[in-house]
Design an enzyme around this catalytic site. Structure first.
Site, PDB file in Angstrom:
ATOM      1  N   LYS A  99       0.823  -1.220   0.000  1.00 36.57           N
ATOM      2  CA  LYS A  99       0.000   0.000   0.000  1.00 36.57           C
ATOM      3  C   LYS A  99       0.855   1.267   0.000  1.00 36.57           C
ATOM      4  CE  LYS A  99      -4.046  -1.883   2.404  1.00 36.57           C
ATOM      5  NZ  LYS A  99      -4.979  -1.754   3.525  1.00 36.57           N
ATOM      6  N   ASP A 142     -10.212   1.997   1.798  1.00 38.38           N
ATOM      7  CA  ASP A 142     -10.387   1.662   3.220  1.00 38.38           C
ATOM      8  C   ASP A 142     -11.147   2.796   3.922  1.00 38.38           C
ATOM      9  OD1 ASP A 142      -9.116  -0.797   3.160  1.00 38.38           O
ATOM     10  OD2 ASP A 142      -7.129   0.053   3.566  1.00 38.38           O
TER      11      ASP A 142
HETATM   12  P1  NAP Z   1      -0.672  -2.656  11.682  1.00 35.53           P
HETATM   13  O1  NAP Z   1      -0.300  -1.572  10.726  1.00 35.53           O
HETATM   14  O2  NAP Z   1       0.314  -3.686  12.036  1.00 35.53           O
HETATM   15  O3  NAP Z   1      -1.144  -1.925  13.043  1.00 35.53           O
HETATM   16  C1  NAP Z   1      -1.526  -2.651  14.170  1.00 35.53           C
HETATM   17  C2  NAP Z   1      -1.856  -1.685  15.294  1.00 35.53           C
HETATM   18  O4  NAP Z   1      -2.371  -2.466  16.365  1.00 35.53           O
HETATM   19  C3  NAP Z   1      -0.643  -0.915  15.828  1.00 35.53           C
HETATM   20  O5  NAP Z   1      -1.065   0.356  16.223  1.00 35.53           O
HETATM   21  C4  NAP Z   1      -0.221  -1.759  17.032  1.00 35.53           C
HETATM   22  O6  NAP Z   1       0.362  -1.008  18.061  1.00 35.53           O
HETATM   23  C5  NAP Z   1      -1.563  -2.262  17.527  1.00 35.53           C
HETATM   24  N1  NAP Z   1      -1.437  -3.546  18.222  1.00 35.53           N
HETATM   25  C6  NAP Z   1      -0.935  -4.688  17.725  1.00 35.53           C
HETATM   26  N2  NAP Z   1      -1.015  -5.664  18.646  1.00 35.53           N
HETATM   27  C7  NAP Z   1      -1.558  -5.119  19.740  1.00 35.53           C
HETATM   28  C8  NAP Z   1      -1.893  -5.605  21.045  1.00 35.53           C
HETATM   29  N3  NAP Z   1      -1.682  -6.884  21.378  1.00 35.53           N
HETATM   30  N4  NAP Z   1      -2.443  -4.773  21.921  1.00 35.53           N
HETATM   31  C9  NAP Z   1      -2.668  -3.484  21.612  1.00 35.53           C
HETATM   32  N5  NAP Z   1      -2.363  -2.938  20.420  1.00 35.53           N
HETATM   33  C10 NAP Z   1      -1.828  -3.761  19.494  1.00 35.53           C
HETATM   34  O7  NAP Z   1      -1.959  -3.440  11.182  1.00 35.53           O
HETATM   35  P2  NAP Z   1      -3.149  -2.875  10.259  1.00 35.53           P
HETATM   36  O8  NAP Z   1      -2.841  -3.092   8.821  1.00 35.53           O
HETATM   37  O9  NAP Z   1      -3.489  -1.499  10.708  1.00 35.53           O
HETATM   38  O10 NAP Z   1      -4.333  -3.901  10.597  1.00 35.53           O
HETATM   39  C11 NAP Z   1      -4.882  -3.930  11.909  1.00 35.53           C
HETATM   40  C12 NAP Z   1      -6.112  -4.836  11.947  1.00 35.53           C
HETATM   41  O11 NAP Z   1      -7.144  -4.312  11.139  1.00 35.53           O
HETATM   42  C13 NAP Z   1      -5.857  -6.254  11.455  1.00 35.53           C
HETATM   43  O12 NAP Z   1      -6.495  -7.170  12.298  1.00 35.53           O
HETATM   44  C14 NAP Z   1      -6.494  -6.261  10.089  1.00 35.53           C
HETATM   45  O13 NAP Z   1      -6.952  -7.565   9.730  1.00 35.53           O
HETATM   46  C15 NAP Z   1      -7.662  -5.316  10.303  1.00 35.53           C
HETATM   47  N6  NAP Z   1      -8.106  -4.727   9.036  1.00 35.53           N
HETATM   48  C16 NAP Z   1      -9.387  -4.956   8.648  1.00 35.53           C
HETATM   49  C17 NAP Z   1      -9.850  -4.405   7.480  1.00 35.53           C
HETATM   50  C18 NAP Z   1     -11.270  -4.666   7.060  1.00 35.53           C
HETATM   51  O14 NAP Z   1     -11.591  -4.487   5.876  1.00 35.53           O
HETATM   52  N7  NAP Z   1     -12.147  -5.058   7.954  1.00 35.53           N
HETATM   53  C19 NAP Z   1      -9.035  -3.603   6.687  1.00 35.53           C
HETATM   54  C20 NAP Z   1      -7.722  -3.366   7.115  1.00 35.53           C
HETATM   55  C21 NAP Z   1      -7.276  -3.929   8.303  1.00 35.53           C
HETATM   56  P3  NAP Z   1       1.916  -0.631  18.074  1.00 35.53           P
HETATM   57  O15 NAP Z   1       2.033   0.663  17.329  1.00 35.53           O
HETATM   58  O16 NAP Z   1       2.219  -0.500  19.514  1.00 35.53           O
HETATM   59  O17 NAP Z   1       2.641  -1.758  17.432  1.00 35.53           O
END
Ligand code: NAP
Length: 529
Positions: free
Chosen positions: A325, A362
């Site tokens: 992305k 998104d």
């Molecule tokens: P990402 O860039 O890796 O970001 C993850 C975020 O979650 C970071 O801010 C991280 O904090 C935090 N985090 C991770 N593990 C954690 C924990 N155990 N406790 C508290 N905070 C935690 O991931 P992303 O691409 O944003 O995706 C995040 C989620 O959204 C995924 O589950 C993904 O499947 C979902 N998603 C869904 C859709 C949809 O269409 N429904 C679309 C996109 C994403 P730190 O900064 O401290 O690491």
């Protein structure tokens, strides 16, 4: 070319000079289902189960412990099912098969397979080259007497290289079918295979496939490029080659037998990508709206490789996942201002000028479900997490006039995002002290397999509506808790479908069949359990 020459031959044929009749050309479907089994009973049992869906089967006799002993069962099967077109294969071990007999034994099994009713037999090019001319002539005469066609095949189990030379080696034997199979290491390898098919299919019946997950493009698009047919497995787990997909998937999901030159090709790119629900969702939408298009999963190891495929296949558009992305941004001719501010693009569209245009759907995935349920302007929304998904939510909601708060495990990341997006960063302990109109979880907490069920303590849930981006499981621990409290909920699946619906609109210019898209994705997730 040989076909055209035969048709336009100017030499008058007298009865005496008429060539012997060639074996009648088998009428083939686009999909040949490869069957294997270690015993005759197992092999015929598998063949029986696929009959309702497919009448074009390859029998991998080399997979049987005793290929010769399987021939009687094969004969019986084919005489009972006269509508089946069968290929007989008995590949020797040195050439990627399982048969450990010598060349003479292989030729013998193949000839008997033809006599048992196989309309085509597959002889690997190495065996054809090893055979003495007289031995090969006798074999071919036997096939002709049995009414079977000869397919000569080449397999490379490690790479895609020198395909034209491989085809020339095969063509030296003037077989009825030329089959070239390589292994895809990159997406661009598919282009080599498709070019080979396009170049050679006017003059011969060609089958071209790149094995491996990266080679899916060649399996689906081979017939569209002019291949005589493509191979499929009867079921998941019964593959006879790496990367083979089931006949049902090729037919129902990718509609292999309906693709034509006008079909627009789309992809969802990432790594891993095999479990993406985007192909199911978009292919369902294309079918529902009668759009002549197909979406394929593209396993991408390097962006350059994806861009080569996009330009040369060409692809009409791509849904991109992390980390592509961000990586893709410098390659865009243009993007909308919000995508540029977010710094992430999840949707590519190839313009009529061949250039790439970027969008971030998104944002619509977050905004559309919320605006159906609440007024966003002036609302107080807390976003948990500050990663990629959070960025789209924060920028999108700020643009809609919401007051957005960010809470993140790593507070500094929340502060940085808040500064860029004109939002506010809160520390975790401030969560309980504030009341919000909506709370959005963008962390992976609660996802199937994740250690942490909730992104905050139960007592910190102070919002009228809860939106969880996680969609596997369908009901996450956070959504369950919110429902128990009587709060309004938005599931991640709704976001997934909304971002996909916007992609559909960008690519086709038509409204997306959202209800159908939601239904099919929900069903698939329920089946996955
Ligand atoms: P990402 O860039 O890796 O970001 C993850 C975020 O979650 C970071 O801010 C991280 O904090 C935090 N985090 C991770 N593990 C954690 C924990 N155990 N406790 C508290 N905070 C935690 O991931 P992303 O691409 O944003 O995706 C995040 C989620 O959204 C995924 O589950 C993904 O499947 C979902 N998603 C869904 C859709 C949809 O269409 N429904 C679309 C996109 C994403 P730190 O900064 O401290 O690491």
């Amino acid at each position: 070319m040989r076909q055209l020459m035969t048709m336009h031959s100017s030499a008058p044929n007298t009865v005496d000079s008429l060539p012997a009749l060639a074996a009648p050309r088998p009428r083939l479907g686009k999909l040949c289902v490869a069957i294997q089994g270690v015993t005759a009973a197992e092999m015929m049992g598998r063949a029986e189960t696929v009959l309702k869906d497919s009448k074009f089967l390859e029998f991998r006799l080399d997979a049987c412990h005793k290929p010769a002993a399987t021939l009687n069962a094969l004969k019986e099967f084919l005489s009972e099912h006269r509508d089946v077109t069968a290929i007989g294969t008995c590949r020797r071990k040195p050439f990627g098969g399982m048969f450990d007999g010598a060349l003479t034994a292989e030729l013998d099994v193949l000839l008997k397979a033809a006599e048992a009713g196989c309309r085509i037999v597959d002889l690997e090019v190495e065996s054809a080259e090893e055979a003495k001319p007289a031995q090969l002539d006798k074999f071919r005469a036997g096939l002709q007497a049995a009414g079977a066609a000869l397919l000569v095949s080449f397999h490379d189990f490690s790479r895609t290289k020198g395909l034209a030379q491989a085809a020339e080696r095969i063509e030296a034997f003037e077989p009825d079918f030329v089959k070239v199979v390589s292994t895809a290491r990159t997406l661009s390898d598919n282009l080599e295979v498709l070019r080979l098919i396009e170049d050679r299919s006017l003059g011969a019946q060609v089958v071209g496939i790149a094995m491996g997950e990266e080679g899916l493009v060649s399996r689906v698009l081979g017939p569209r490029a002019g291949a005589a047919f493509t191979f499929a497995s009867p079921d998941d787990g019964a593959e006879t080659a790496p990367g083979q997909v089931t006949a049902r998937t090729l037919r129902d999901l990718y509609r292999v037998d309906q693709l034509d030159q006008a079909t627009r090709i789309f992809g969802v790119a990432g790594n891993p990508i095999a479990h993406s629900l985007s192909p199911l969702m978009h292919n369902t939408a294309f079918r529902r709206e009668s759009v002549n298009a197909v979406m394929l999963p593209l396993k991408v190891r390097a962006l350059d490789d994806l861009l080569t495929l996009v330009r040369q296949l060409p692809l009409g558009g791509v849904a991109v996942t992390m980390p592509l992305k961000q990586e893709v941004l410098p390659h865009l001719a243009n993007m909308d201002p919000l995508t540029s501010r977010i710094g992430a693009c999840n949707t590519l569209r190839t313009g009529a000028d061949g250039k790439l245009y970027g969008f971030n759907t998104d944002v619509a995935g977050v905004v559309r479900p919320l605006e159906k349920r609440m007024r966003l302007r002036g609302s107080r929304i807390v976003v948990l997490g500050a990663g990629g998904a959070a960025r789209a939510a924060v920028f999108g909601l700020v643009e809609q006039g919401a007051e957005v708060f960010i809470v993140n495990r790593t507070h500094e990341t929340a502060v940085a995002l808040a500064k860029q997006a004109k939002a506010k960063a809160l520390k975790l302990e401030q969560l309980a002290k504030n009341q919000f109109d909506a709370l959005i979880n963008t962390t992976p907490c609660g996802m199937a397999g994740s250690k942490q069920a909730l992104p905050m303590k139960e007592s910190e849930l102070n919002a009228g509506l809860v939106f969880d981006m996680v969609y596997n499981p369908l009901e996450t621990p956070l959504l369950k808790l919110a429902k128990e409290r009587g709060l309004a909920v938005v599931s991640g699946i709704e976001m997934f479908v909304q971002q996909g619906a916007r992609q559909f609109e960008i690519w086709t210019g038509k409204p997306a069949p959202e209800a159908e898209m939601l239904k099919v994705v929900e069903l698939a997730l329920r089946r996955r359990g």
